[in-house]
Design an enzyme around this catalytic site. Structure first.
Site, PDB file in Angstrom:
ATOM      1  N   GLY A 117      31.192  31.212  65.441  1.00  0.00           N
ATOM      2  CA  GLY A 117      31.585  29.896  65.950  1.00  0.00           C
ATOM      3  C   GLY A 117      32.139  30.110  67.350  1.00  0.00           C
ATOM      4  N   GLY A 171      35.160  31.190  68.391  1.00  0.00           N
ATOM      5  CA  GLY A 171      35.877  32.443  68.595  1.00  0.00           C
ATOM      6  C   GLY A 171      34.934  33.636  68.624  1.00  0.00           C
ATOM      7  N   GLU A 185      37.057   9.401  65.342  1.00  0.00           N
ATOM      8  CA  GLU A 185      35.731   9.365  65.972  1.00  0.00           C
ATOM      9  C   GLU A 185      34.676   8.847  64.995  1.00  0.00           C
ATOM     10  OE1 GLU A 185      36.341  12.638  69.466  1.00  0.00           O
ATOM     11  OE2 GLU A 185      35.345  13.355  67.674  1.00  0.00           O
ATOM     12  N   GLY A 212      31.596  35.795  61.881  1.00  0.00           N
ATOM     13  CA  GLY A 212      31.627  34.390  62.277  1.00  0.00           C
ATOM     14  C   GLY A 212      31.212  34.227  63.721  1.00  0.00           C
ATOM     15  N   VAL A 246      29.982  37.401  54.398  1.00  0.00           N
ATOM     16  CA  VAL A 246      30.964  38.463  54.139  1.00  0.00           C
ATOM     17  C   VAL A 246      31.827  38.032  52.958  1.00  0.00           C
ATOM     18  CG1 VAL A 246      32.954  39.714  55.073  1.00  0.00           C
ATOM     19  CG2 VAL A 246      30.948  39.264  56.515  1.00  0.00           C
ATOM     20  N   ASP A 287      40.477  29.319  64.152  1.00  0.00           N
ATOM     21  CA  ASP A 287      41.107  28.465  63.144  1.00  0.00           C
ATOM     22  C   ASP A 287      41.751  29.244  62.003  1.00  0.00           C
ATOM     23  OD1 ASP A 287      40.268  26.324  64.587  1.00  0.00           O
ATOM     24  OD2 ASP A 287      38.988  25.457  63.020  1.00  0.00           O
TER      25      ASP A 287
HETATM   26  C1  LIG Z   1      34.173  17.696  62.631  1.00  0.00           C
HETATM   27  C2  LIG Z   1      34.970  18.544  63.584  1.00  0.00           C
HETATM   28  C3  LIG Z   1      35.300  18.030  64.833  1.00  0.00           C
HETATM   29  C4  LIG Z   1      36.026  18.807  65.728  1.00  0.00           C
HETATM   30  N1  LIG Z   1      36.308  18.292  66.963  1.00  0.00           N
HETATM   31  C5  LIG Z   1      36.942  19.057  67.876  1.00  0.00           C
HETATM   32  C6  LIG Z   1      37.152  18.592  69.198  1.00  0.00           C
HETATM   33  O1  LIG Z   1      36.794  17.461  69.539  1.00  0.00           O
HETATM   34  N2  LIG Z   1      37.761  19.418  70.090  1.00  0.00           N
HETATM   35  C7  LIG Z   1      38.158  20.678  69.741  1.00  0.00           C
HETATM   36  O2  LIG Z   1      38.671  21.423  70.576  1.00  0.00           O
HETATM   37  N3  LIG Z   1      37.992  21.143  68.498  1.00  0.00           N
HETATM   38  C8  LIG Z   1      37.378  20.372  67.557  1.00  0.00           C
HETATM   39  N4  LIG Z   1      37.188  20.838  66.291  1.00  0.00           N
HETATM   40  C9  LIG Z   1      37.770  22.137  65.924  1.00  0.00           C
HETATM   41  C10 LIG Z   1      36.912  23.285  66.432  1.00  0.00           C
HETATM   42  O3  LIG Z   1      35.570  23.053  66.126  1.00  0.00           O
HETATM   43  C11 LIG Z   1      37.430  24.544  65.795  1.00  0.00           C
HETATM   44  O4  LIG Z   1      38.769  24.722  66.196  1.00  0.00           O
HETATM   45  C12 LIG Z   1      36.617  25.766  66.199  1.00  0.00           C
HETATM   46  O5  LIG Z   1      35.288  25.617  65.798  1.00  0.00           O
HETATM   47  C13 LIG Z   1      37.220  27.022  65.617  1.00  0.00           C
HETATM   48  O6  LIG Z   1      36.452  28.100  65.985  1.00  0.00           O
HETATM   49  P1  LIG Z   1      36.345  29.358  65.036  1.00  0.00           P
HETATM   50  O7  LIG Z   1      35.561  30.374  65.788  1.00  0.00           O
HETATM   51  O8  LIG Z   1      37.677  29.726  64.531  1.00  0.00           O
HETATM   52  O9  LIG Z   1      35.520  28.859  63.772  1.00  0.00           O
HETATM   53  P2  LIG Z   1      34.131  28.124  63.672  1.00  0.00           P
HETATM   54  O10 LIG Z   1      33.693  27.581  64.969  1.00  0.00           O
HETATM   55  O11 LIG Z   1      34.270  27.192  62.532  1.00  0.00           O
HETATM   56  O12 LIG Z   1      33.124  29.285  63.272  1.00  0.00           O
HETATM   57  C14 LIG Z   1      33.249  29.998  62.078  1.00  0.00           C
HETATM   58  C15 LIG Z   1      31.936  30.698  61.785  1.00  0.00           C
HETATM   59  O13 LIG Z   1      32.146  31.635  60.760  1.00  0.00           O
HETATM   60  C16 LIG Z   1      31.084  31.605  59.843  1.00  0.00           C
HETATM   61  N5  LIG Z   1      31.586  32.103  58.561  1.00  0.00           N
HETATM   62  C17 LIG Z   1      32.608  31.608  57.820  1.00  0.00           C
HETATM   63  N6  LIG Z   1      32.809  32.367  56.726  1.00  0.00           N
HETATM   64  C18 LIG Z   1      31.905  33.357  56.790  1.00  0.00           C
HETATM   65  C19 LIG Z   1      31.620  34.457  55.934  1.00  0.00           C
HETATM   66  N7  LIG Z   1      32.313  34.702  54.808  1.00  0.00           N
HETATM   67  N8  LIG Z   1      30.604  35.287  56.267  1.00  0.00           N
HETATM   68  C20 LIG Z   1      29.883  35.071  57.393  1.00  0.00           C
HETATM   69  N9  LIG Z   1      30.131  34.048  58.238  1.00  0.00           N
HETATM   70  C21 LIG Z   1      31.130  33.202  57.941  1.00  0.00           C
HETATM   71  C22 LIG Z   1      30.674  30.139  59.824  1.00  0.00           C
HETATM   72  O14 LIG Z   1      29.341  29.981  59.393  1.00  0.00           O
HETATM   73  C23 LIG Z   1      30.861  29.747  61.293  1.00  0.00           C
HETATM   74  O15 LIG Z   1      29.696  29.926  62.045  1.00  0.00           O
HETATM   75  C24 LIG Z   1      36.449  20.097  65.362  1.00  0.00           C
HETATM   76  C25 LIG Z   1      36.118  20.604  64.102  1.00  0.00           C
HETATM   77  C26 LIG Z   1      35.382  19.843  63.225  1.00  0.00           C
HETATM   78  C27 LIG Z   1      35.004  20.393  61.879  1.00  0.00           C
END
Ligand SMILES: Cc1cc2nc3c(=O)[nH]c(=O)nc-3n(C[C@H](O)[C@H](O)[C@H](O)COP(=O)(O)OP(=O)(O)OC[C@H]3O[C@@H](n4cnc5c(N)ncnc54)[C@H](O)[C@@H]3O)c2cc1C
Length: 431
Positions: A15, A17, A172, A13, A81, A301
């Site tokens: 994103g 993190g 929003e 992932g 994955v 998340d």
């Molecule tokens: C519409 C929306 C609005 C938001 N607004 C805010 C805000 O205003 N302020 C704020 O702080 N937070 C906000 N958030 C929350 C914030 O975006 C998340 O908390 C943050 O993105 C979490 O980061 P992460 O790295 O855990 O996951 P993510 O950023 O979601 O990244 C996960 C990544 O893993 C990849 N992935 C998933 N499963 C697999 C797999 N099986 N194999 C390969 N790759 C995979 C995905 O493609 C993605 O790129 C918002 C979220 C959304 C959806």
């Protein structure tokens, strides 16, 4: 896949993190493999602007390959994955076996329909570019259908937009859709009076923005009211159909329902078979590792952690970024054998929260400070422009916002038609 003798760190992932972990591992003597099923890093906080036609998808996403181009110890693969073998220290990515010494899981979250997966067809959520462009197409198509619809009731259903979930995303999106209908497009239509569009925000709890202070909830409610958004509090959705939504015992005819009511960890997390905390998130140890597996970390998340100060790490971008950087520091210390350099247990640093409620309106909480209105909106604007990844994106978003602000226009009002049996085109469930 890796140089002999080098430590292999696999990050699933890219994103918030995953990306922040990968970047913070730049100077370690490890090979870092970043796996994502999308080829882009997405700035999710601005997804609602893609869905409401304010920004184009490429404004808020960057190819992962491009971001990590100069990081020589990082390699990127586009793969999904599907399996993790903790005992063998390997995973399956698009059918291929990948071995690791350390695994960092940062797959984020998906929409939670709370056992009603069938609602998804009529109420898409908004988690990635594909879903946001699908919602954009559905919104714009509703206005188009309203233009040619002869029947008044059917036209009203086309011009009724229901958003389920009163968190930041719902708030929003509601503001942005109302502004699109009232300020941006009315003069483009001859027969449909888009100013009469109803935007209804449904929240099961007794206030909006439950993760923020009650003052901010009231401010957001007042600002939405000024815009003309109808807010139904304490109203639980019990049915979602093609014709509308049932909430609090009443049926609201609508051709456009959007789901922003909750999330659960990405499905790949189930492959761990690990104990979960609230919301199905993986309960991790104080150092973000999987209990019993000091070589596996779950961040962002997908993770549930009550930190050393007793604060639950929220599912927001800051939580994911801070965990990513923390795990990278921990790994760097382990790899270099400097146990003394390893950070203590993870501590979340709350940098505040904010939500925008349309043009010139927002609510902000920073430290003990809480404010709304224009100042809050400017703070929101500044933060989002500066935290976007990539200069091109920052410039493009800033230019789009100035253009929209001055001319009341939105530059990305394209309906993307689904291609039957097509190659990954967004599938529009309304057709
Ligand atoms: C519409 C929306 C609005 C938001 N607004 C805010 C805000 O205003 N302020 C704020 O702080 N937070 C906000 N958030 C929350 C914030 O975006 C998340 O908390 C943050 O993105 C979490 O980061 P992460 O790295 O855990 O996951 P993510 O950023 O979601 O990244 C996960 C990544 O893993 C990849 N992935 C998933 N499963 C697999 C797999 N099986 N194999 C390969 N790759 C995979 C995905 O493609 C993605 O790129 C918002 C979220 C959304 C959806």
């Amino acid at each position: 896949m890796s140089s002999p003798g080098r430590v292999r760190i696999v990050i699933v992932g890219c994103g918030f993190g995953g990306l922040f972990a990968a970047k913070a591992l730049r100077d370690t003597a490890a090979d870092v493999l970043v796996i994502d099923r999308n080829n882009y890093h997405l700035f999710q906080p601005l997804l609602y602007q893609v869905a409401s036609a304010a920004l184009a998808p490429a404004d808020i996403a960057q190819p992962v390959r491009a971001i990590l181009r100069t990081q020589r110890n990082a390699r990127v693969i586009l793969a999904e994955v599907t399996g993790i073998d903790l005992a063998a220290r390997s995973l399956t990515a698009s059918g291929q076996r990948v071995d690791y010494d350390y695994l960092v899981l940062a797959p984020g979250a998906v929409d939670n329909y709370f056992g009603h997966a069938d609602w998804r067809a009529f109420a898409p959520g908004m988690k990635d570019i594909e879903e946001a462009t699908l919602i954009r197409s559905r919104l714009l198509r509703s206005f188009e259908r309203a233009e040619i619809e002869e029947d008044a009731a059917a036209r009203a259903a086309e011009l009724t937009f229901v958003i389920v979930g009163g968190g930041p995303t719902g708030v929003e999106l509601a503001g942005a859709i109302k502004e699109l209908a009232v300020d941006v497009i009315p003069r483009d239509f001859r027969r449909a009076d888009t100013r009469r569009a109803r935007v209804i925000l449904i929240e099961a709890g007794d206030r909006l923005l439950p993760s923020m202070h009650a003052d901010s909830s009231l401010r957001a409610l007042a600002q939405l009211d000024e815009l003309g958004v109808e807010v139904l509090l304490g109203s639980r959705v019990t049915r979602v159909l093609a014709a509308g939504v049932e909430a609090g015992g009443a049926f609201i005819p609508s051709r456009n329902v959007i789901w922003a009511a909750g999330v659960r960890p990405a499905p790949v997390i189930a492959a761990l078979g690990a104990a979960t905390g609230p919301g199905g998130r993986v309960a991790v140890s104080a150092d973000c590792s999987l209990p019993g597996h000091p070589e596996v970390f779950v961040i962002g998340d997908a993770a549930y952690l009550v930190d050393a100060r007793g604060q639950t790490v929220p599912g927001v971008s800051q939580g994911a970024m801070q965990m990513g950087r923390y795990v990278a520091r921990l790994l760097a210390a382990r790899i270099s054998g400097r146990a003394a350099g390893a950070p203590a247990a993870f501590r979340y640093r709350d940098l505040g929260s904010m939500a925008t409620v349309g043009r010139s309106r927002a609510v902000v909480e920073i430290g003990g400070l809480r404010f709304g209105g224009l100042m809050a909106w400017l703070a929101w604007l500044a933060l989002h422009v500066t935290t976007l990844i990539g200069f091109r994106n920052r410039a493009a978003v800033f230019a789009s916002w100035i253009y929209s602000y001055v001319f009341f226009r939105r530059g990305s009002r394209l309906i993307v038609r689904p291609r039957p049996g097509g190659d990954g085109q967004p599938h529009d469930h309304t057709d």
